[in-house]
Scaffold this motif. Structure first.
Motif, PDB file in Angstrom:
ATOM      1  N   LEU A 132      46.835 -90.261-111.324  1.00  0.00           N
ATOM      2  CA  LEU A 132      47.943 -90.676-110.457  1.00  0.00           C
ATOM      3  C   LEU A 132      48.039 -92.189-110.322  1.00  0.00           C
ATOM      4  O   LEU A 132      49.074 -92.726-109.938  1.00  0.00           O
ATOM      5  CB  LEU A 132      47.765 -90.031-109.077  1.00  0.00           C
ATOM      6  N   GLY A 133      46.942 -92.889-110.640  1.00  0.00           N
ATOM      7  CA  GLY A 133      46.936 -94.341-110.494  1.00  0.00           C
ATOM      8  C   GLY A 133      46.554 -94.794-109.097  1.00  0.00           C
ATOM      9  O   GLY A 133      46.513 -95.991-108.809  1.00  0.00           O
ATOM     10  N   ARG A 134      46.276 -93.838-108.226  1.00  0.00           N
ATOM     11  CA  ARG A 134      45.876 -94.126-106.852  1.00  0.00           C
ATOM     12  C   ARG A 134      45.237 -92.866-106.286  1.00  0.00           C
ATOM     13  O   ARG A 134      45.348 -91.794-106.873  1.00  0.00           O
ATOM     14  CB  ARG A 134      47.094 -94.496-105.992  1.00  0.00           C
ATOM     15  N   PHE A 135      44.558 -92.994-105.156  1.00  0.00           N
ATOM     16  CA  PHE A 135      44.037 -91.807-104.493  1.00  0.00           C
ATOM     17  C   PHE A 135      45.199 -91.010-103.898  1.00  0.00           C
ATOM     18  O   PHE A 135      46.230 -91.571-103.526  1.00  0.00           O
ATOM     19  CB  PHE A 135      43.050 -92.194-103.380  1.00  0.00           C
ATOM     20  N   TYR A 136      45.010 -89.715-103.817  1.00  0.00           N
ATOM     21  CA  TYR A 136      46.031 -88.860-103.226  1.00  0.00           C
ATOM     22  C   TYR A 136      46.110 -89.127-101.721  1.00  0.00           C
ATOM     23  O   TYR A 136      45.077 -89.225-101.054  1.00  0.00           O
ATOM     24  CB  TYR A 136      45.695 -87.388-103.474  1.00  0.00           C
ATOM     25  N   THR A 137      47.308 -89.247-101.207  1.00  0.00           N
ATOM     26  CA  THR A 137      47.494 -89.528 -99.777  1.00  0.00           C
ATOM     27  C   THR A 137      48.511 -88.569 -99.169  1.00  0.00           C
ATOM     28  O   THR A 137      49.433 -88.095 -99.853  1.00  0.00           O
ATOM     29  CB  THR A 137      47.970 -90.976 -99.526  1.00  0.00           C
ATOM     30  N   THR A 138      48.318 -88.285 -97.898  1.00  0.00           N
ATOM     31  CA  THR A 138      49.283 -87.503 -97.129  1.00  0.00           C
ATOM     32  C   THR A 138      49.490 -88.206 -95.793  1.00  0.00           C
ATOM     33  O   THR A 138      48.556 -88.809 -95.255  1.00  0.00           O
ATOM     34  CB  THR A 138      48.781 -86.065 -96.874  1.00  0.00           C
ATOM     35  N   LYS A 139      50.711 -88.126 -95.250  1.00  0.00           N
ATOM     36  CA  LYS A 139      51.021 -88.781 -93.993  1.00  0.00           C
ATOM     37  C   LYS A 139      51.275 -87.737 -92.909  1.00  0.00           C
ATOM     38  O   LYS A 139      51.777 -86.646 -93.183  1.00  0.00           O
ATOM     39  CB  LYS A 139      52.249 -89.679 -94.145  1.00  0.00           C
ATOM     40  N   GLY A 140      50.896 -88.085 -91.687  1.00  0.00           N
ATOM     41  CA  GLY A 140      51.083 -87.152 -90.589  1.00  0.00           C
ATOM     42  C   GLY A 140      50.987 -87.819 -89.238  1.00  0.00           C
ATOM     43  O   GLY A 140      50.901 -89.048 -89.129  1.00  0.00           O
ATOM     44  N   THR A 141      50.985 -86.993 -88.213  1.00  0.00           N
ATOM     45  CA  THR A 141      50.936 -87.446 -86.826  1.00  0.00           C
ATOM     46  C   THR A 141      49.716 -86.845 -86.138  1.00  0.00           C
ATOM     47  O   THR A 141      49.394 -85.673 -86.344  1.00  0.00           O
ATOM     48  CB  THR A 141      52.206 -87.011 -86.068  1.00  0.00           C
ATOM     49  N   VAL A 142      49.029 -87.642 -85.325  1.00  0.00           N
ATOM     50  CA  VAL A 142      47.871 -87.150 -84.577  1.00  0.00           C
ATOM     51  C   VAL A 142      48.369 -86.344 -83.370  1.00  0.00           C
ATOM     52  O   VAL A 142      49.143 -86.848 -82.559  1.00  0.00           O
ATOM     53  CB  VAL A 142      46.977 -88.314 -84.090  1.00  0.00           C
ATOM     54  N   ILE A 143      47.930 -85.094 -83.297  1.00  0.00           N
ATOM     55  CA  ILE A 143      48.375 -84.212 -82.228  1.00  0.00           C
ATOM     56  C   ILE A 143      47.164 -83.676 -81.452  1.00  0.00           C
ATOM     57  O   ILE A 143      46.020 -83.820 -81.883  1.00  0.00           O
ATOM     58  CB  ILE A 143      49.191 -83.026 -82.779  1.00  0.00           C
ATOM     59  N   HIS A 144      47.418 -83.031 -80.328  1.00  0.00           N
ATOM     60  CA  HIS A 144      46.338 -82.413 -79.556  1.00  0.00           C
ATOM     61  C   HIS A 144      45.903 -81.127 -80.244  1.00  0.00           C
ATOM     62  O   HIS A 144      46.724 -80.351 -80.735  1.00  0.00           O
ATOM     63  CB  HIS A 144      46.803 -82.107 -78.131  1.00  0.00           C
ATOM     64  N   GLY A 145      44.591 -80.909 -80.271  1.00  0.00           N
ATOM     65  CA  GLY A 145      44.056 -79.693 -80.851  1.00  0.00           C
ATOM     66  C   GLY A 145      43.302 -78.888 -79.817  1.00  0.00           C
ATOM     67  O   GLY A 145      43.603 -78.943 -78.617  1.00  0.00           O
ATOM     68  N   GLU A 146      42.280 -78.152 -80.262  1.00  0.00           N
ATOM     69  CA  GLU A 146      41.521 -77.294 -79.360  1.00  0.00           C
ATOM     70  C   GLU A 146      40.388 -78.031 -78.652  1.00  0.00           C
ATOM     71  O   GLU A 146      39.691 -77.467 -77.823  1.00  0.00           O
ATOM     72  CB  GLU A 146      40.934 -76.118 -80.147  1.00  0.00           C
ATOM     73  N   LYS A 147      40.180 -79.301 -79.019  1.00  0.00           N
ATOM     74  CA  LYS A 147      39.131 -80.147 -78.419  1.00  0.00           C
ATOM     75  C   LYS A 147      37.709 -79.644 -78.714  1.00  0.00           C
ATOM     76  O   LYS A 147      36.760 -80.008 -78.030  1.00  0.00           O
ATOM     77  CB  LYS A 147      39.317 -80.248 -76.891  1.00  0.00           C
ATOM     78  N   ARG A 148      37.555 -78.800 -79.727  1.00  0.00           N
ATOM     79  CA  ARG A 148      36.220 -78.270 -80.030  1.00  0.00           C
ATOM     80  C   ARG A 148      35.305 -79.347 -80.603  1.00  0.00           C
ATOM     81  O   ARG A 148      34.103 -79.363 -80.349  1.00  0.00           O
ATOM     82  CB  ARG A 148      36.326 -77.099 -81.003  1.00  0.00           C
ATOM     83  N   GLY A 149      35.883 -80.264 -81.388  1.00  0.00           N
ATOM     84  CA  GLY A 149      35.069 -81.330 -81.959  1.00  0.00           C
ATOM     85  C   GLY A 149      34.409 -82.175 -80.888  1.00  0.00           C
ATOM     86  O   GLY A 149      33.232 -82.538 -80.984  1.00  0.00           O
ATOM     87  N   ARG A 150      35.163 -82.491 -79.858  1.00  0.00           N
ATOM     88  CA  ARG A 150      34.623 -83.296 -78.760  1.00  0.00           C
ATOM     89  C   ARG A 150      33.499 -82.538 -78.045  1.00  0.00           C
ATOM     90  O   ARG A 150      32.483 -83.113 -77.652  1.00  0.00           O
ATOM     91  CB  ARG A 150      35.748 -83.644 -77.781  1.00  0.00           C
ATOM     92  N   GLN A 151      33.666 -81.217 -77.887  1.00  0.00           N
ATOM     93  CA  GLN A 151      32.635 -80.404 -77.247  1.00  0.00           C
ATOM     94  C   GLN A 151      31.348 -80.378 -78.072  1.00  0.00           C
ATOM     95  O   GLN A 151      30.250 -80.279 -77.526  1.00  0.00           O
ATOM     96  CB  GLN A 151      33.156 -78.974 -77.055  1.00  0.00           C
ATOM     97  N   LEU A 152      31.510 -80.509 -79.399  1.00  0.00           N
ATOM     98  CA  LEU A 152      30.352 -80.485 -80.289  1.00  0.00           C
ATOM     99  C   LEU A 152      29.710 -81.864 -80.452  1.00  0.00           C
ATOM    100  O   LEU A 152      28.679 -81.993 -81.092  1.00  0.00           O
ATOM    101  CB  LEU A 152      30.759 -79.948 -81.671  1.00  0.00           C
ATOM    102  N   GLY A 153      30.343 -82.881 -79.887  1.00  0.00           N
ATOM    103  CA  GLY A 153      29.818 -84.230 -80.027  1.00  0.00           C
ATOM    104  C   GLY A 153      30.391 -84.989 -81.198  1.00  0.00           C
ATOM    105  O   GLY A 153      29.941 -86.094 -81.521  1.00  0.00           O
ATOM    106  N   PHE A 154      31.394 -84.406 -81.852  1.00  0.00           N
ATOM    107  CA  PHE A 154      32.047 -85.054 -82.991  1.00  0.00           C
ATOM    108  C   PHE A 154      33.562 -84.976 -82.777  1.00  0.00           C
ATOM    109  O   PHE A 154      34.240 -84.113 -83.334  1.00  0.00           O
ATOM    110  CB  PHE A 154      31.671 -84.358 -84.314  1.00  0.00           C
ATOM    111  N   PRO A 155      34.120 -85.866 -81.955  1.00  0.00           N
ATOM    112  CA  PRO A 155      35.561 -85.817 -81.668  1.00  0.00           C
ATOM    113  C   PRO A 155      36.389 -85.971 -82.932  1.00  0.00           C
ATOM    114  O   PRO A 155      36.031 -86.750 -83.829  1.00  0.00           O
ATOM    115  CB  PRO A 155      35.773 -86.987 -80.708  1.00  0.00           C
ATOM    116  N   THR A 156      37.475 -85.217 -83.015  1.00  0.00           N
ATOM    117  CA  THR A 156      38.296 -85.243 -84.222  1.00  0.00           C
ATOM    118  C   THR A 156      39.741 -85.566 -83.883  1.00  0.00           C
ATOM    119  O   THR A 156      40.211 -85.316 -82.768  1.00  0.00           O
ATOM    120  CB  THR A 156      38.257 -83.890 -84.944  1.00  0.00           C
ATOM    121  N   ALA A 157      40.430 -86.109 -84.870  1.00  0.00           N
ATOM    122  CA  ALA A 157      41.871 -86.303 -84.789  1.00  0.00           C
ATOM    123  C   ALA A 157      42.523 -85.156 -85.552  1.00  0.00           C
ATOM    124  O   ALA A 157      42.240 -84.938 -86.725  1.00  0.00           O
ATOM    125  CB  ALA A 157      42.263 -87.645 -85.413  1.00  0.00           C
ATOM    126  N   ASN A 158      43.351 -84.383 -84.860  1.00  0.00           N
ATOM    127  CA  ASN A 158      44.077 -83.284 -85.489  1.00  0.00           C
ATOM    128  C   ASN A 158      45.381 -83.830 -86.062  1.00  0.00           C
ATOM    129  O   ASN A 158      46.139 -84.495 -85.355  1.00  0.00           O
ATOM    130  CB  ASN A 158      44.374 -82.188 -84.467  1.00  0.00           C
TER     131      ASN A 158
END
Length: 262
Positions: A132-158
């Motif tokens: 492709l001549g570059r790394f594959y990329t996708t665009k999106g929006t950060v939304i609220h999730g189930e907050k399970r990552g934060r409960q596990l000590g590893f907060p995530t961006a959904n």
């Protein structure tokens, strides 16, 4: 000149949405970065697909005062794709100078969107830049999730993707994410979170834990750069097992980025 929507949307008998490598908005951005002055976006419809090859050339090239045409060796045009690079000069009535781009190969195999799609569906994202001549990329929006990552000590961006992108194979990846004009390193899980959900209970989710980041970014527009697939998504019997594996994934991603920087 490019066409929208993807021709398969109109020509395919099966219907359904197309999973894009480069949606139109991204394509415009990439092409503008190449120093192109004008990009013509032709609406691909049934009527357009029914044009005879000579009609396409007359209406979309000659009538637009085109003088020089460049396209790939396997480019076709007109009804049933009967027009080829070999017939373009004749259909152009001698008014067009034609340059055919020869087949481009990598490891003795043609570089094509079909091949790139296959690699993405297999999760082989590290091989994409060579094609492709570059790394594959996708665009999106950060939304609220189930907050399970934060409960596990590893907060995530959904991430909710902004377009019909082809999402790489389910699993865990080392990724970079562009947020607020800054590239951040992270670990991404794409899948259905089988530890918490039964099959069919939820839609595919994309969650990213950034390695050195601690700010709220809900609502931000971000770009994901898919680097390396680390492992398959898997179900764990206990949360401690999951937390231990996430820590290993994080360490794997950190080593990958350290090696990549050398």
């Amino acid at each position: 000149m490019t066409f929208d929507p993807h021709p398969s949307v109109v020509l395919s008998q099966e219907g359904g949405a197309v999973e894009y490598i480069t949606p139109l908005e991204d394509k415009i951005e990439v092409i503008s970065g190449l120093g192109i002055d004008y990009l013509l976006i032709v609406r691909f419809t049934s009527a357009f697909a029914s044009l005879q090859p000579s009609e396409f050339v007359q209406q979309y090239l000659i009538d637009l005062n085109v003088r020089y045409v460049s396209a790939g060796f396997d480019f076709t045009y007109g009804k049933y794709g009967k027009g080829t690079m070999e017939t373009l000069f004749e259909d152009g009535q001698g008014k067009l100078q034609v340059m055919t781009v020869p087949k481009f190969e990598n490891n003795d195999e043609k570089v094509s969107s079909t091949r790139i799609r296959k690699l993405l569906r297999e999760g082989r994202t590290e091989e994409i830049p060579g094609l492709l001549g570059r790394f594959y990329t996708t665009k999106g929006t950060v939304i609220h999730g189930e907050k399970r990552g934060r409960q596990l000590g590893f907060p995530t961006a959904n991430i909710r993707l902004n377009n019909d992108y082809l999402v790489p194979k389910e699993g865990v990846y080392a990724v970079r994410m562009l947020v607020n004009n800054q590239w951040e390193k992270g670990v991404c899980n794409v899948g259905y979170k089988p530890t918490f959900h039964e099959p069919g209970q939820m839609e595919l989710s994309i969650e990213i834990h950034l390695l050195q980041f601690d700010r709220s970014i809900y609502g931000e527009e971000v770009t994901i750069e898919w680097r390396l697939r680390i492992r398959d998504e898997q179900k764990f019997d206990h949360l401690e097992q999951l937390k231990g594996q996430i820590l290993k994934d994080k360490q794997t991603a950190e080593r990958f980025f350290q090696d990549d920087a050398k």
